[in-house]
Design a protein around this motif. Structure first.
Motif, PDB file in Angstrom:
ATOM      1  N   LYS A 213      10.084   7.407  -4.801  1.00 29.16           N
ATOM      2  CA  LYS A 213       8.620   7.625  -4.808  1.00 29.16           C
ATOM      3  C   LYS A 213       8.210   8.362  -6.080  1.00 29.16           C
ATOM      4  O   LYS A 213       7.190   8.062  -6.692  1.00 29.16           O
ATOM      5  N   GLU A 217       5.665   6.890  -8.876  1.00 25.73           N
ATOM      6  CA  GLU A 217       4.451   7.603  -9.314  1.00 25.73           C
ATOM      7  C   GLU A 217       4.433   7.770 -10.828  1.00 25.73           C
ATOM      8  O   GLU A 217       3.429   7.515 -11.485  1.00 25.73           O
ATOM      9  N   PHE A 223       3.555   4.125  -4.296  1.00 24.40           N
ATOM     10  CA  PHE A 223       3.492   3.395  -3.030  1.00 24.40           C
ATOM     11  C   PHE A 223       2.167   3.695  -2.331  1.00 24.40           C
ATOM     12  O   PHE A 223       1.709   4.840  -2.339  1.00 24.40           O
ATOM     13  N   THR A 224       1.577   2.676  -1.773  1.00 21.83           N
ATOM     14  CA  THR A 224       0.356   2.890  -1.010  1.00 21.83           C
ATOM     15  C   THR A 224       0.747   3.464   0.357  1.00 21.83           C
ATOM     16  O   THR A 224       1.915   3.387   0.750  1.00 21.83           O
ATOM     17  N   GLU A 225      -0.257   3.979   1.060  1.00 22.78           N
ATOM     18  CA  GLU A 225       0.014   4.517   2.402  1.00 22.78           C
ATOM     19  C   GLU A 225       0.600   3.442   3.302  1.00 22.78           C
ATOM     20  O   GLU A 225       1.547   3.662   4.048  1.00 22.78           O
ATOM     21  N   GLU A 226       0.012   2.254   3.148  1.00 24.28           N
ATOM     22  CA  GLU A 226       0.478   1.126   3.959  1.00 24.28           C
ATOM     23  C   GLU A 226       1.958   0.830   3.674  1.00 24.28           C
ATOM     24  O   GLU A 226       2.759   0.622   4.590  1.00 24.28           O
ATOM     25  N   GLU A 227       2.301   0.852   2.389  1.00 17.35           N
ATOM     26  CA  GLU A 227       3.703   0.590   2.018  1.00 17.35           C
ATOM     27  C   GLU A 227       4.636   1.663   2.582  1.00 17.35           C
ATOM     28  O   GLU A 227       5.742   1.373   3.011  1.00 17.35           O
ATOM     29  N   GLU A 228       4.149   2.891   2.536  1.00 23.26           N
ATOM     30  CA  GLU A 228       5.000   3.973   3.057  1.00 23.26           C
ATOM     31  C   GLU A 228       5.251   3.764   4.541  1.00 23.26           C
ATOM     32  O   GLU A 228       6.326   4.026   5.054  1.00 23.26           O
ATOM     33  N   GLU A 229       4.207   3.274   5.214  1.00 23.87           N
ATOM     34  CA  GLU A 229       4.356   3.082   6.663  1.00 23.87           C
ATOM     35  C   GLU A 229       5.200   1.868   7.004  1.00 23.87           C
ATOM     36  O   GLU A 229       5.919   1.858   7.998  1.00 23.87           O
ATOM     37  N   ASP A 230       5.089   0.820   6.163  1.00 27.58           N
ATOM     38  CA  ASP A 230       5.828  -0.403   6.538  1.00 27.58           C
ATOM     39  C   ASP A 230       7.279  -0.421   6.042  1.00 27.58           C
ATOM     40  O   ASP A 230       7.961  -1.446   6.078  1.00 27.58           O
TER      41      ASP A 230
END
Ligand code: A3P
Length: 301
Positions: A213, A217, A223-230
């Motif tokens: 990560k 950066e 990473f987007t929030e969505e990417e972090e979650e998926d």
């Protein structure tokens, strides 16, 4: 040089750093011809510090952006079609080895290159370019052991470990002295943390997701929030793991610089393997050298 034995070969010192003749020619060609672009990314390291891993991670980070923009999942991932060194070439070994004007048109922005040159040499050519540099460093004792195995693999015979160790301690060896290499990037990263990201192999091993990560950066592709979650971060960590990369067919055939088999870039990938190879005297000697060389720099292992 007293170290001009078959395990070291002929070395030349240029701007405080030792090079083999061909590599030095590559450095001179690079200095003559390279024109940085603002978006360039340069992955830098001392040999055997985790260069291949850093290249794989960088390739995977940018590739995921392409995938999210394209509808086809069928394309082969670049890491499955080529070795990381084939995708991210070295300035001095590959691109500028023979010419100061290589064809760089196949590189699209951001262009990703790599080098083992120390920062004090690299920066002369980069001048004021804001291009980004990622440096990966590793504990010198593991670097040494890795180097020994690598050298034995190339020469296809067992190199005298003691002699190689003594040459490393003297600072003599390709791209040595080790500590000056590390310190040049360390100081550079303190001066301009926006330009140089200083990474450590040991941290990449102990907290891979956090380090990936951090790398994303810095490279401007967080990473987007969505990417972090998926689970995208973990997928990249897994894709670039030693186990996964070393099992790929593409890394078990082919050579870089026409001579170095790709599979020799993957061995054990552990922190502290030096404990299986160095005597307490060797450890003590290198610890003392490092302590003295790094004194006052703020750099600790
Ligand atoms: P060891 O010889 O200690 O196993 P470089 O890429 O700079 O040449 O460094 C090679 C070292 O990095 C080798 O260390 C190799 O096994 C290790 N390495 C290569 N790919 C790796 C990966 N994906 N993850 C962790 N370590 C890796």
């Amino acid at each position: 040089l007293p170290w001009n034995k078959d395990f070291i070969g002929n070395l030349y010192k240029y701007k405080g750093c030792w090079y083999y003749p061909n590599t030095l020619q590559g450095v001179l060609n690079f200095e003559k011809g390279f024109k940085p672009q603002e978006t360039d990314i340069i992955l830098a390291s001392f040999p055997k510090s985790g260069t291949t891993w850093l290249k794989a991670l960088t390739i995977a980070l940018f590739e995921r952006l392409k995938n999210s923009n394209s509808s086809s999942d069928d394309d082969l991932h670049p890491l499955q079609s080529d070795n990381p060194h084939g995708i991210v070439p070295f300035f001095e070994f590959n691109l500028y080895l023979k010419s100061s004007t290589p064809d760089l048109t196949k590189f699209s922005s951001p262009r990703v290159f790599s080098t083992h040159m120390p920062f004090h040499t690299l920066r002369l050519t980069l001048k004021d370019s804001p291009c980004k540099i990622v440096y990966v460093c590793r504990n010198v004792k593991d670097v040494f052991v890795s180097l020994w195995y690598f050298r034995c693999a190339h020469l296809e015979k067992e190199v005298d470990m003691k002699s190689l160790f003594e040459s490393l301690c003297e600072g003599v060896g390709s791209f040595g002295p080790f500590w000056e290499h590390v310190l040049s990037y360390w100081r550079g990263s303190l001066e301009d943390p926006k330009q140089i990201l200083f990474m450590r192999y040991e941290e990449m091993k102990s907290e891979p997701s956090a380090q990936v990560k951090r790398l994303a950066e810095f490279l401007g592709c967080p990473f987007t929030e969505e990417e972090e979650e998926d689970g995208s971060v973990d997928k990249i960590v897994e894709l670039c793991s030693l186990r996964n990369l070393s099992g790929m067919e593409v890394n078990n055939s082919g050579k870089t610089f026409n001579t170095v088999p790709y599979f020799t870039f993957f061995r054990k990938g552990e922190v502290g393997d030096f404990k299986n190879h160095l005597t307490p005297e060797m450890e003590n000697k290198i610890d003392m050298i490092i302590e003295e060389k790094y004194k006052g720099s703020g750099l600790k292992f």
